[in-house]
Design a protein around this motif. Structure first.
Motif, PDB file in Angstrom:
ATOM      1  N   GLU A 185       0.850  -1.194   0.000  1.00 35.54           N
ATOM      2  CA  GLU A 185       0.000   0.000   0.000  1.00 35.54           C
ATOM      3  C   GLU A 185       0.884   1.241   0.000  1.00 35.54           C
ATOM      4  O   GLU A 185       1.789   1.378   0.824  1.00 35.54           O
ATOM      5  N   LEU A 186       0.618   2.135  -0.928  1.00 35.87           N
ATOM      6  CA  LEU A 186       1.423   3.344  -1.106  1.00 35.87           C
ATOM      7  C   LEU A 186       0.560   4.568  -0.813  1.00 35.87           C
ATOM      8  O   LEU A 186      -0.431   4.815  -1.500  1.00 35.87           O
TER       9      LEU A 186
ATOM     10  N   VAL B 129       3.458  -1.829  13.259  1.00 33.99           N
ATOM     11  CA  VAL B 129       3.102  -1.834  11.840  1.00 33.99           C
ATOM     12  C   VAL B 129       4.268  -1.253  11.040  1.00 33.99           C
ATOM     13  O   VAL B 129       4.799  -0.189  11.374  1.00 33.99           O
ATOM     14  N   ALA B 130       4.656  -1.948   9.970  1.00 32.91           N
ATOM     15  CA  ALA B 130       5.789  -1.512   9.153  1.00 32.91           C
ATOM     16  C   ALA B 130       5.357  -0.379   8.224  1.00 32.91           C
ATOM     17  O   ALA B 130       4.471  -0.543   7.389  1.00 32.91           O
ATOM     18  N   LEU B 131       6.004   0.775   8.360  1.00 32.17           N
ATOM     19  CA  LEU B 131       5.770   1.927   7.485  1.00 32.17           C
ATOM     20  C   LEU B 131       7.128   2.533   7.150  1.00 32.17           C
ATOM     21  O   LEU B 131       7.969   2.686   8.035  1.00 32.17           O
ATOM     22  N   GLU B 132       7.319   2.896   5.880  1.00 33.40           N
ATOM     23  CA  GLU B 132       8.598   3.469   5.484  1.00 33.40           C
ATOM     24  C   GLU B 132       8.407   4.566   4.442  1.00 33.40           C
ATOM     25  O   GLU B 132       7.524   4.496   3.591  1.00 33.40           O
ATOM     26  N   ARG B 133       9.247   5.593   4.545  1.00 31.48           N
ATOM     27  CA  ARG B 133       9.243   6.663   3.539  1.00 31.48           C
ATOM     28  C   ARG B 133       9.884   6.145   2.255  1.00 31.48           C
ATOM     29  O   ARG B 133      10.936   5.490   2.299  1.00 31.48           O
TER      30      ARG B 133
ATOM     31  N   VAL C 128       4.531   7.210   1.712  1.00 31.17           N
ATOM     32  CA  VAL C 128       4.788   6.244   2.778  1.00 31.17           C
ATOM     33  C   VAL C 128       4.304   4.896   2.268  1.00 31.17           C
ATOM     34  O   VAL C 128       3.217   4.786   1.692  1.00 31.17           O
ATOM     35  N   TYR C 129       5.107   3.862   2.499  1.00 28.41           N
ATOM     36  CA  TYR C 129       4.779   2.532   1.995  1.00 28.41           C
ATOM     37  C   TYR C 129       4.478   1.590   3.150  1.00 28.41           C
ATOM     38  O   TYR C 129       5.210   1.543   4.145  1.00 28.41           O
ATOM     39  N   GLU C 130       3.378   0.831   3.030  1.00 31.31           N
ATOM     40  CA  GLU C 130       3.000  -0.196   3.999  1.00 31.31           C
ATOM     41  C   GLU C 130       3.117  -1.555   3.304  1.00 31.31           C
ATOM     42  O   GLU C 130       2.208  -1.972   2.582  1.00 31.31           O
ATOM     43  N   PRO C 131       4.218  -2.268   3.500  1.00 28.41           N
ATOM     44  CA  PRO C 131       4.465  -3.477   2.721  1.00 28.41           C
ATOM     45  C   PRO C 131       3.555  -4.644   3.077  1.00 28.41           C
ATOM     46  O   PRO C 131       3.400  -5.576   2.281  1.00 28.41           O
ATOM     47  N   THR C 132       2.942  -4.631   4.261  1.00 24.62           N
ATOM     48  CA  THR C 132       2.148  -5.779   4.692  1.00 24.62           C
ATOM     49  C   THR C 132       0.734  -5.799   4.123  1.00 24.62           C
ATOM     50  O   THR C 132       0.004  -6.777   4.323  1.00 24.62           O
ATOM     51  N   CYS C 133       0.313  -4.754   3.424  1.00 24.86           N
ATOM     52  CA  CYS C 133      -1.038  -4.712   2.868  1.00 24.86           C
ATOM     53  C   CYS C 133      -1.248  -5.881   1.893  1.00 24.86           C
ATOM     54  O   CYS C 133      -0.365  -6.222   1.106  1.00 24.86           O
TER      55      CYS C 133
END
Length: 368
Positions: free
Chosen positions: A87-88, A111-115, A133-138
């Protein structure tokens, strides 16, 4: 009339999952107003699992549900309901504060979130979208199969499912409930309100004070674009919650303007203005050409006043149990929500895997 321990009103994902879980400990009746369960909100979902969707108050339910949805027990089919998506969250220059606040909200949740650089992840993104911001677990979630698995489990556990059973009235009688529906009369010890957008109406039919479960209309459209949306692209959400879109089969795009229009409990349909707004916001984000609007639909997402779900016995109405206000996150939280509510409903121990979920924050007492 056959007497049941529990009658659940509403056969969407909420009612189906709770009926299946409660049936391990009680005789359960599931009453669905339509000719088929899941006709309304469940059947119109955008079909994704996101740990941040619904906010920090919902996140523990979503996170706890993840392992069950990824590796379900054999009684739910044994095959994962989730597929990787990612999820972006994208933003313009002026959205920095909103994205910073979003990251801060989930800082202590795990929760993993990264710029990230949004242009590296989304071809065709317009130049003014400069941060993300990217949420890779979505994940994508197979809604139909999950709903069907719970209905099948409910039947195997002996749940009686009655369709076309609009609840017209319910009254306390002999220490339980006498239920009058368009499909006949029934009796049950406990009445569970899993009516979704109709939750307050179900309560009122039983002489129980409404909580203020508000139905809000959400619009979805399926687009054919040039270029078509690649299947491996992430779900894309505006960081300021003005739209979201995701890949669908055949290079199509599912798009929503993230609208929340107050409405009435009904078979809701999309408004042309909302469709136009969705497309305008989409075209403001990417340079893809919209060739056609192939489908359009709308659903009702129902929220309690504080936007958290409501699970538990009503403190002012004997034998009346709320399982409502699950917004747009009822599907992704279904395993945790149903297990938690079934424990509260039947007086059994809460499973260890729900140790991070606090039932008090979802109790109806907060509105009484």
């Amino acid at each position: 009339m056959s007497a049941y321990d529990i009658a659940v009103v509403g056969g969407g994902i909420a009612g189906a999952s709770l009926a299946a879980e409660a049936a391990a400990h009680a005789r359960v009746l599931l009453l669905e107003a339509e000719d088929q369960p899941g006709y309304h909100a469940t059947g119109r979902s955008a079909a994704f699992w996101s740990e941040t969707y619904g906010g920090p108050g919902v996140q523990p339910l979503t996170t706890a549900s993840g392992p069950i949805l990824t590796d379900p027990p054999e009684e739910l089919g044994g095959e994962s309901f989730l597929k990787p998506r990612g999820e972006l969250f994208i933003g313009r220059e002026g959205d920095t504060a909103a994205l910073d606040a979003f990251i801060a909200e989930f800082a202590d949740t795990g929760v993993a979130l990264e710029r990230v650089d949004p242009h590296a992840m989304l071809p065709g993104l317009r130049p003014d979208w400069v941060q993300a911001v990217y949420e890779p677990t979505c994940m994508d979630i197979d809604v139909g199969r999950l709903h069907g698995a719970y209905l099948a489990l409910a039947r195997r556990r002996g749940v009686t499912i009655v369709t076309g059973a609009v609840l017209e009235a319910a009254a306390r009688e002999g220490g339980g409930w006498a239920l009058h529906t368009r499909a006949g009369q029934f009796a049950a010890g406990v009445l569970v309100d899993a009516g979704g957008a109709w939750a307050d109406r179900v309560a009122e039919a039983a002489g129980v004070a409404a909580i203020g479960i508000a139905p809000l209309r959400r619009t979805m459209v399926q687009l054919r674009t040039d270029p078509g949306m690649a299947a491996d692209l992430p779900l894309v959400r505006d960081g300021a919650d003005r739209f979201y879109f995701k890949p669908e089969a055949g290079g199509r795009v599912w798009l929503s303007p993230h609208d929340e229009v107050p409405d009435e409990p009904r078979d809701v349909a999309p408004e042309e203005l909302d469709v136009a707004v969705a497309i305008d916001r989409f075209e403001g984000a990417v340079d893809w050409r919209v060739e056609a609007v192939e489908r359009r639909w709308a659903g009702l997402r129902s929220f309690a006043p504080d936007r958290l779900p409501v699970y538990g016995f009503d403190p002012a109405a004997q034998g009346f149990f709320w399982f409502a206000g699950q917004g747009g996150f009822g599907i992704q939280t279904a395993p945790a929500a149903a297990s938690l509510a079934a424990s509260l409903l039947t007086g059994t121990a809460t499973p260890d895997w729900l140790s991070d979920v606090d039932p008090v924050r979802y109790a109806p007492d907060r509105f009484r």
